[in-house]
Design a protein around this motif. Structure first.
Motif, short mmCIF file in Angstrom:
data_model
loop_
_atom_site.label_atom_id
_atom_site.label_comp_id
_atom_site.label_asym_id
_atom_site.label_seq_id
_atom_site.Cartn_x
_atom_site.Cartn_y
_atom_site.Cartn_z
N VAL A 112 16.65 -25.11 -52.00
CA VAL A 112 17.19 -24.40 -53.17
C VAL A 112 16.53 -24.90 -54.46
CG1 VAL A 112 19.14 -25.86 -53.87
CG2 VAL A 112 19.34 -23.38 -54.00
N PHE A 113 16.17 -26.17 -54.51
CA PHE A 113 15.50 -26.69 -55.71
C PHE A 113 14.13 -26.04 -55.87
CE2 PHE A 113 12.68 -29.74 -57.84
CZ PHE A 113 13.37 -29.91 -59.02
N ASP A 114 13.41 -25.88 -54.74
CA ASP A 114 12.10 -25.24 -54.79
C ASP A 114 12.23 -23.79 -55.23
OD1 ASP A 114 9.19 -25.14 -54.09
OD2 ASP A 114 9.91 -23.66 -52.64
N ALA A 115 13.29 -23.10 -54.78
CA ALA A 115 13.48 -21.69 -55.13
C ALA A 115 13.97 -21.52 -56.57
CB ALA A 115 14.47 -21.05 -54.16
N SER A 119 12.82 -20.33 -61.57
CA SER A 119 13.52 -19.26 -62.28
C SER A 119 14.00 -19.74 -63.65
CB SER A 119 14.72 -18.79 -61.44
OG SER A 119 15.50 -17.85 -62.15
N ASP A 120 13.80 -18.91 -64.66
CA ASP A 120 14.22 -19.26 -66.02
C ASP A 120 15.74 -19.21 -66.17
OD1 ASP A 120 11.57 -19.54 -66.77
OD2 ASP A 120 11.39 -17.44 -67.40
N ASP A 121 16.41 -18.40 -65.36
CA ASP A 121 17.87 -18.24 -65.47
C ASP A 121 18.64 -19.25 -64.61
OD1 ASP A 121 17.43 -16.05 -67.12
OD2 ASP A 121 17.33 -14.66 -65.41
N SER A 122 17.93 -20.09 -63.92
CA SER A 122 18.59 -21.00 -62.97
C SER A 122 19.39 -22.08 -63.70
CB SER A 122 17.54 -21.65 -62.08
OG SER A 122 18.12 -22.65 -61.27
N ASN A 123 20.51 -22.51 -63.08
CA ASN A 123 21.26 -23.65 -63.60
C ASN A 123 21.13 -24.85 -62.67
OD1 ASN A 123 23.70 -23.59 -61.62
ND2 ASN A 123 23.57 -21.49 -62.36
N ILE A 124 20.27 -24.73 -61.67
CA ILE A 124 19.93 -25.87 -60.79
C ILE A 124 18.55 -26.33 -61.21
CG2 ILE A 124 19.59 -26.65 -58.42
CD1 ILE A 124 21.49 -24.49 -57.49
N ARG A 125 18.51 -27.27 -62.13
CA ARG A 125 17.26 -27.68 -62.76
C ARG A 125 16.73 -29.02 -62.26
NH1 ARG A 125 14.33 -23.74 -65.14
NH2 ARG A 125 15.65 -22.33 -66.34
N THR A 126 17.61 -29.86 -61.80
CA THR A 126 17.20 -31.20 -61.38
C THR A 126 17.49 -31.41 -59.90
OG1 THR A 126 19.34 -32.23 -61.87
CG2 THR A 126 17.75 -32.05 -63.69
N ARG A 127 16.91 -32.47 -59.36
CA ARG A 127 17.16 -32.81 -57.94
C ARG A 127 18.62 -33.16 -57.75
NH1 ARG A 127 12.88 -35.99 -59.68
NH2 ARG A 127 10.83 -35.11 -59.24
N GLU A 128 19.21 -33.83 -58.76
CA GLU A 128 20.63 -34.19 -58.66
C GLU A 128 21.51 -32.94 -58.60
OE1 GLU A 128 18.51 -35.41 -60.82
OE2 GLU A 128 18.32 -37.51 -60.19
N ASP A 129 21.15 -31.93 -59.40
CA ASP A 129 21.89 -30.66 -59.35
C ASP A 129 21.81 -30.04 -57.96
OD1 ASP A 129 22.58 -30.87 -62.00
OD2 ASP A 129 20.97 -29.55 -62.71
N ALA A 130 20.61 -30.07 -57.39
CA ALA A 130 20.40 -29.46 -56.08
C ALA A 130 21.19 -30.20 -55.00
CB ALA A 130 18.91 -29.48 -55.73
N LEU A 131 21.18 -31.52 -55.06
CA LEU A 131 21.93 -32.31 -54.07
C LEU A 131 23.43 -32.08 -54.22
CD1 LEU A 131 19.89 -35.64 -54.16
CD2 LEU A 131 20.16 -34.13 -52.18
N TRP A 132 23.92 -32.04 -55.47
CA TRP A 132 25.33 -31.79 -55.72
C TRP A 132 25.73 -30.42 -55.17
CZ3 TRP A 132 29.91 -33.59 -56.57
CH2 TRP A 132 30.90 -32.78 -57.13
#
Length: 209
Positions: A112-115, A119-132
């Protein structure tokens, strides 16, 4: 493959600095998948049957990005090995849950982090966000503070939710089965004791008579 996949998708420095090396390693892994299929196909006594029953492995070879789904097979192998601990349920269930959850969380977060990072509209910006996001998704908590906005990211989310439900269902079913077996074992032991007591009573009656 899991290390190469996560390091590349998480855009870790080791992968970015050695992109050419990681590319070569990725090709070697692809070659190993191909070699594995060809060897097993060659050793099979019924090659036609092997071909029909292993279509997924063939697709993985010719569609490289699907190799991620081979991790699911790794989980099945681990579960099979843990089956030997079925009589030690208090040990096997935590290992079962932790191993499966860790694998799926890492893969889901990296995917999901790679995807989403593109994207400019994404709210998953960091690895920590993706893991959470991966942790709350696999356990079907879904706080909603982090969520995928791309079609690819949502597809990963659906897959991760299905994996989470499968893990919880498997653990629940395994524990329930173990509990039922324990109850049956106790009941069986009680029946044996009752039979022995009946025999003793019969013997005492005969002696008294």
């Amino acid at each position: 493959f899991l290390f190469v996949f996560c390091a590349s998708n998480f855009q870790l420095q080791i992968a970015m600095r050695n992109s050419q090396l990681f590319s070569i390693v990725d090709k070697i892994i692809w070659a190993l998948f191909l070699l594995d299929y060809l060897i097993m196909f060659g050793l099979s006594h019924d090659r036609k049957k092997y071909f029909k029953s292993h279509l997924f492995q063939l697709v993985v070879v010719f569609v490289p990005f699907l190799r991620i789904f081979r991790i699911g097979m790794l989980v099945l192998v681990i579960f099979s090995a843990l089956g030997n601990l079925k009589n030690r349920i208090l040990v096997s269930i935590p290992i079962y849950t932790f191993t499966a959850s860790l694998l799926f969380v890492l893969v889901g977060a990296a995917s999901v982090f790679d995807a989403e990072s593109r994207s400019d509209d994404s709210n998953i910006r960091t690895r920590e966000d993706a893991l959470w996001w991966a942790v709350v998704t696999i356990f079907t908590v879904g706080y909603g503070d982090r969520f995928p906005v791309t079609s690819e990211g949502r597809l990963y989310g659906v897959g991760l939710m299905i994996c989470g439900i499968a893990i919880v269902g498997s653990v629940t079913a395994t524990f329930a089965s173990w509990l039922v077996n324990q109850v049956r074992r106790v009941e069986s032991e009680n029946e044996r004791i009752e039979v022995k007591l009946d025999r003793i009573e019969d013997s005492l009656r005969r002696i008294q008579s």
